[in-house]
Scaffold this active site. Structure first.
Site, PDB file in Angstrom:
ATOM      1  N   ASP A  12       0.808  -1.227   0.000  1.00 31.16           N
ATOM      2  CA  ASP A  12       0.000   0.000   0.000  1.00 31.16           C
ATOM      3  C   ASP A  12       0.835   1.269   0.000  1.00 31.16           C
ATOM      4  O   ASP A  12       0.410   2.312   0.510  1.00 31.16           O
ATOM      5  CB  ASP A  12      -0.966   0.015   1.207  1.00 31.16           C
ATOM      6  CG  ASP A  12      -1.878  -1.195   1.206  1.00 31.16           C
ATOM      7  OD1 ASP A  12      -2.181  -1.697   0.116  1.00 31.16           O
ATOM      8  OD2 ASP A  12      -2.283  -1.631   2.295  1.00 31.16           O
ATOM      9  N   LYS A  15       1.851   2.133  -5.122  1.00 34.28           N
ATOM     10  CA  LYS A  15       2.392   1.587  -6.380  1.00 34.28           C
ATOM     11  C   LYS A  15       1.487   1.899  -7.573  1.00 34.28           C
ATOM     12  O   LYS A  15       1.959   2.298  -8.638  1.00 34.28           O
ATOM     13  CB  LYS A  15       2.573   0.063  -6.255  1.00 34.28           C
ATOM     14  CG  LYS A  15       3.549  -0.331  -5.149  1.00 34.28           C
ATOM     15  CD  LYS A  15       3.605  -1.832  -4.952  1.00 34.28           C
ATOM     16  CE  LYS A  15       2.366  -2.432  -4.317  1.00 34.28           C
ATOM     17  NZ  LYS A  15       2.108  -2.044  -2.926  1.00 34.28           N
ATOM     18  N   GLY A  39      -4.507  -4.169  -3.845  1.00 36.53           N
ATOM     19  CA  GLY A  39      -5.493  -3.133  -4.136  1.00 36.53           C
ATOM     20  C   GLY A  39      -4.705  -1.894  -4.515  1.00 36.53           C
ATOM     21  O   GLY A  39      -4.055  -1.298  -3.654  1.00 36.53           O
ATOM     22  N   HIS A  40      -4.679  -1.562  -5.790  1.00 41.18           N
ATOM     23  CA  HIS A  40      -3.857  -0.452  -6.276  1.00 41.18           C
ATOM     24  C   HIS A  40      -4.771   0.695  -6.712  1.00 41.18           C
ATOM     25  O   HIS A  40      -5.554   0.552  -7.640  1.00 41.18           O
ATOM     26  CB  HIS A  40      -2.965  -0.924  -7.439  1.00 41.18           C
ATOM     27  CG  HIS A  40      -1.948  -1.949  -7.012  1.00 41.18           C
ATOM     28  ND1 HIS A  40      -1.041  -2.520  -7.862  1.00 41.18           N
ATOM     29  CD2 HIS A  40      -1.692  -2.483  -5.786  1.00 41.18           C
ATOM     30  CE1 HIS A  40      -0.279  -3.372  -7.189  1.00 41.18           C
ATOM     31  NE2 HIS A  40      -0.662  -3.376  -5.935  1.00 41.18           N
ATOM     32  N   GLN A 223       1.927  -6.110  -3.192  1.00 37.99           N
ATOM     33  CA  GLN A 223       2.353  -6.229  -1.795  1.00 37.99           C
ATOM     34  C   GLN A 223       3.622  -5.385  -1.597  1.00 37.99           C
ATOM     35  O   GLN A 223       3.830  -4.435  -2.324  1.00 37.99           O
ATOM     36  CB  GLN A 223       2.598  -7.691  -1.385  1.00 37.99           C
ATOM     37  CG  GLN A 223       1.328  -8.554  -1.318  1.00 37.99           C
ATOM     38  CD  GLN A 223       0.729  -8.895  -2.655  1.00 37.99           C
ATOM     39  OE1 GLN A 223       1.356  -9.544  -3.478  1.00 37.99           O
ATOM     40  NE2 GLN A 223      -0.483  -8.477  -2.897  1.00 37.99           N
TER      41      GLN A 223
HETATM   42  P1  GDP Z   1      -0.739   0.380  -3.570  1.00 35.57           P
HETATM   43  O1  GDP Z   1      -1.348  -0.905  -3.115  1.00 35.57           O
HETATM   44  O2  GDP Z   1       0.731   0.415  -3.320  1.00 35.57           O
HETATM   45  O3  GDP Z   1      -1.077   0.738  -4.986  1.00 35.57           O
HETATM   46  O4  GDP Z   1      -1.370   1.505  -2.644  1.00 35.57           O
HETATM   47  P2  GDP Z   1      -2.915   1.642  -2.198  1.00 35.57           P
HETATM   48  O5  GDP Z   1      -3.717   2.117  -3.341  1.00 35.57           O
HETATM   49  O6  GDP Z   1      -3.379   0.408  -1.507  1.00 35.57           O
HETATM   50  O7  GDP Z   1      -2.790   2.718  -1.048  1.00 35.57           O
HETATM   51  C1  GDP Z   1      -2.263   3.978  -1.280  1.00 35.57           C
HETATM   52  C2  GDP Z   1      -3.323   5.008  -0.878  1.00 35.57           C
HETATM   53  O8  GDP Z   1      -2.707   6.268  -0.749  1.00 35.57           O
HETATM   54  C3  GDP Z   1      -4.403   5.174  -1.921  1.00 35.57           C
HETATM   55  O9  GDP Z   1      -5.607   5.500  -1.285  1.00 35.57           O
HETATM   56  C4  GDP Z   1      -3.895   6.346  -2.747  1.00 35.57           C
HETATM   57  O10 GDP Z   1      -4.942   7.048  -3.404  1.00 35.57           O
HETATM   58  C5  GDP Z   1      -3.271   7.188  -1.691  1.00 35.57           C
HETATM   59  N1  GDP Z   1      -2.143   8.031  -2.113  1.00 35.57           N
HETATM   60  C6  GDP Z   1      -1.192   7.783  -3.046  1.00 35.57           C
HETATM   61  N2  GDP Z   1      -0.270   8.767  -3.051  1.00 35.57           N
HETATM   62  C7  GDP Z   1      -0.649   9.660  -2.131  1.00 35.57           C
HETATM   63  C8  GDP Z   1      -0.101  10.883  -1.650  1.00 35.57           C
HETATM   64  O11 GDP Z   1       0.948  11.348  -2.078  1.00 35.57           O
HETATM   65  N3  GDP Z   1      -0.796  11.523  -0.650  1.00 35.57           N
HETATM   66  C9  GDP Z   1      -1.948  11.028  -0.118  1.00 35.57           C
HETATM   67  N4  GDP Z   1      -2.540  11.704   0.849  1.00 35.57           N
HETATM   68  N5  GDP Z   1      -2.490   9.881  -0.553  1.00 35.57           N
HETATM   69  C10 GDP Z   1      -1.853   9.190  -1.522  1.00 35.57           C
HETATM   70  P1  IMO Z   2      -0.889  -4.150  -2.261  1.00 32.20           P
HETATM   71  O1  IMO Z   2      -0.447  -4.704  -3.587  1.00 32.20           O
HETATM   72  C1  IMO Z   2      -0.951  -4.589   2.063  1.00 32.20           C
HETATM   73  C2  IMO Z   2      -1.004  -8.653   3.668  1.00 32.20           C
HETATM   74  C3  IMO Z   2      -2.265  -9.106   4.374  1.00 32.20           C
HETATM   75  C4  IMO Z   2      -1.675 -10.117   5.348  1.00 32.20           C
HETATM   76  C5  IMO Z   2      -0.567 -10.744   4.546  1.00 32.20           C
HETATM   77  C6  IMO Z   2      -0.955 -12.067   3.868  1.00 32.20           C
HETATM   78  O2  IMO Z   2      -2.180  -3.441  -2.311  1.00 32.20           O
HETATM   79  O3  IMO Z   2       0.198  -3.374  -1.612  1.00 32.20           O
HETATM   80  P2  IMO Z   2      -2.479 -12.733   1.804  1.00 32.20           P
HETATM   81  O4  IMO Z   2      -3.881 -12.352   1.453  1.00 32.20           O
HETATM   82  O5  IMO Z   2      -1.475 -12.357   0.779  1.00 32.20           O
HETATM   83  O6  IMO Z   2      -2.357 -14.156   2.222  1.00 32.20           O
HETATM   84  O7  IMO Z   2      -2.155 -11.873   3.135  1.00 32.20           O
HETATM   85  O8  IMO Z   2      -0.192  -9.811   3.561  1.00 32.20           O
HETATM   86  N1  IMO Z   2      -1.227  -8.141   2.289  1.00 32.20           N
HETATM   87  C7  IMO Z   2      -1.161  -6.854   1.958  1.00 32.20           C
HETATM   88  N2  IMO Z   2      -0.983  -5.753   2.716  1.00 32.20           N
HETATM   89  N3  IMO Z   2      -1.054  -4.459   0.728  1.00 32.20           N
HETATM   90  C8  IMO Z   2      -1.209  -5.550  -0.051  1.00 32.20           C
HETATM   91  O9  IMO Z   2      -1.188  -5.475  -1.402  1.00 32.20           O
HETATM   92  C9  IMO Z   2      -1.308  -6.820   0.560  1.00 32.20           C
HETATM   93  N4  IMO Z   2      -1.495  -8.072   0.106  1.00 32.20           N
HETATM   94  C10 IMO Z   2      -1.429  -8.874   1.176  1.00 32.20           C
HETATM   95  O10 IMO Z   2      -2.899  -8.042   5.020  1.00 32.20           O
HETATM   96  O11 IMO Z   2      -1.087  -9.444   6.425  1.00 32.20           O
HETATM   97 MG    MG Z   3      -2.865  -1.594  -1.836  1.00 32.13          MG
END
Ligand code: GDP
Ligand code: IMO
Ligand code: MG
Length: 423
Positions: A12, A15, A39-40, A223
């Protein structure tokens, strides 16, 4: 060249946003591991979209997107995602989305097994996303899994049934109910028919052909490196190689094709699910970060645990991945703090101090050692160049660079695509 973009923390990091920003420079964006546990989030033109299975290059029209062989694919979630993209954006993805015939398939009983195994673990549960990731990778390495190419075979249903029978025995042993399975199966088979309308192919040939033609490929990690099955805080990890090493196996490319490795990290830390988190803040500051950063899981909606930046952990994952450029995300979330703490080492239970990741971090709690740095304590809204950042933010950037030894080339200041400041 294959450039890689991956997360250096516990996932998270942002990416999806940065892949979308960089994608116009690439011919292909490819996922190489993980599955719908990811979840991207992408935000642009006032719209927000979360991708789980589909690479984050889909919003760039000249970009091909590949789901590589290292991925575990749930056809039901895949269909849901495609339907939502078609409905929301009128996209026809059958033209620029390729699926590897060698990607593993998540079937409904994998999800049941995930839930059953977590339940059996009780308080030691991993905190899995319950998408069936662990059981599907288990079947892959156990050599009885199903692959996307199998859905085209006349014997698919019988292969499926053999696997389900194995799963049912395990579920029975774990005393886990299989209620609702018949309905889930009919949705699953309908989704497999839908999946057949996409190009299912040996994507290792496709990727290598692009490379031979001089095209650039961006490998999109899911991840984070601290969830890697080898190097994360085992067993509180995911089941795939989330580090740069996973790219070669997960796409079928040679090590010498790897170019830049973009390592992406938040200006602080978050973790969702169980497992060690040395700098976790279980106080008002942690609560503030969660609120400011909207730190709730993009896949499960769970609140993310929050804490200060952890340099030993970051140094470790920069080393593992051979990161060539750092991308710092969510700087704006720290606007509210007058001072920031940064962890520079861990004190072990025996009193020794280290800046390395201890093997037994799961069983033996470490105490973080902090340095305090000045915060900028002001809004970053509207700032479009690094030069115009408040001096304290510039200092925070150079402080991290000095400690890690790799340049920070992008700083992100809001979820929107445009709020990405190139150095
Ligand atoms: P990913 O899994 O690495 O793609 O990241 P996620 O989407 O799960 O989580 C990143 C969260 O941070 C999302 O809700 C984005 O919209 C948000 N986000 C990304 N860059 C920024 C930033 O520079 N500032 C803030 N406040 N939110 C951001
Ligand atoms: P993105 O790509 C954050 C965590 C889960 C759990 C562990 C194992 O959005 O960054 P799994 O379902 O893979 O067996 O879970 O890994 N986890 C993540 N945490 N971002 C993710 O993906 C994750 N994918 C799995 O919360 O601790
Ligand atoms: Mg994510």
């Amino acid at each position: 060249m294959v450039d890689i973009l991956l997360g250096l923390q516990w996932g998270d990091e942002g990416k999806g946003k940065i892949v979308d920003v960089l994608a116009p420079d690439y011919k292909v964006v490819a996922r190489f591991q993980g599955g719908p546990n990811a979840g991207h989030t992408l935000e642009f033109d006032g719209l927000k979209h979360v991708l789980h299975q589909i690479p984050s290059g889909v919003f760039r029209k000249d970009c091909a997107n590949i789901i590589g062989n290292g991925v575990v694919l749930d056809p039901v979630i895949f269909k849901k995602e495609i339907d939502s993209l078609t409905e929301k954006f009128g996209m026809d993805l059958t033209q620029n989305l390729l699926v590897s015939s060698k990607a593993s398939i998540i079937i409904p009983t994998h999800r049941l097994l995930d839930a059953a195994q977590e339940k059996a673990k009780g308080k030691d549960k991993i905190g899995s996303t319950l998408k069936g990731i662990g059981p599907t990778y288990t079947d892959k390495v156990g050599r009885h899994g199903l692959r996307v190419g199998d859905i085209l075979s006349p014997s698919f249903k019988s292969k499926y049934q053999t696997l389900v029978n194995k799963h049912k025995m395990q579920l029975e042993f774990l005393e886990f109910e299989t209620e609702g399975l018949a309905e889930a199966e009919s949705t699953f088979f309908a989704a497999c028919e839908f999946l057949k309308t996409f190009e299912i192919t040996e994507t290792e040939y496709t990727v290598n052909k692009y490379l031979n033609d001089g095209q650039k490929v961006l490998a999109e990690g899911a991840q984070g490196s601290l969830l890697d099955v080898d190097f994360g805080s085992y067993p509180f990890v995911t089941s795939s190689s989330t580090t740069a090493a996973g790219v070669c196996a997960g796409l079928g490319v040679a090590p010498r094709t790897i170019g830049e490795v973009y390592g992406i990290f938040k200006a602080y830390c978050t973790r969702v699910g169980s497992g060690p988190f040395p700098t976790e803040l279980e106080d008002a500051n942690g609560e503030l970060m969660r609120k400011e950063g909207n730190e709730f899981g993009a896949t499960t909606g769970r609140p993310r645990r929050c804490g200060w930046l952890d340099l030993p952990a970051l140094k470790y994952t920069v080393m593992l991945n051979g990161v060539t450029q750092l991308v710092m995300m969510k700087a704006d979330v720290l606007n509210i703090f007058e001072t920031l703490e940064v962890c520079t080492g861990y004190q072990l239970p025996n009193g020794n101090i280290t800046d390395q990741m201890p093997f037994d971090i799961v069983d033996e709690e470490v105490t973080p050692i902090y340095e305090t740095v000045k915060g900028w304590n002001t809004s970053l809204e509207g700032i479009t160049s690094f030069e115009n950042f408040p001096q304290e933010l510039k200092d925070y950037v150079t402080y991290i660079e000095d400690k890690i030894g790799v340049p920070i080339t992008y700083v992100s200041t809001s979820p929107d695509r445009t709020a990405t400041i190139k150095r």
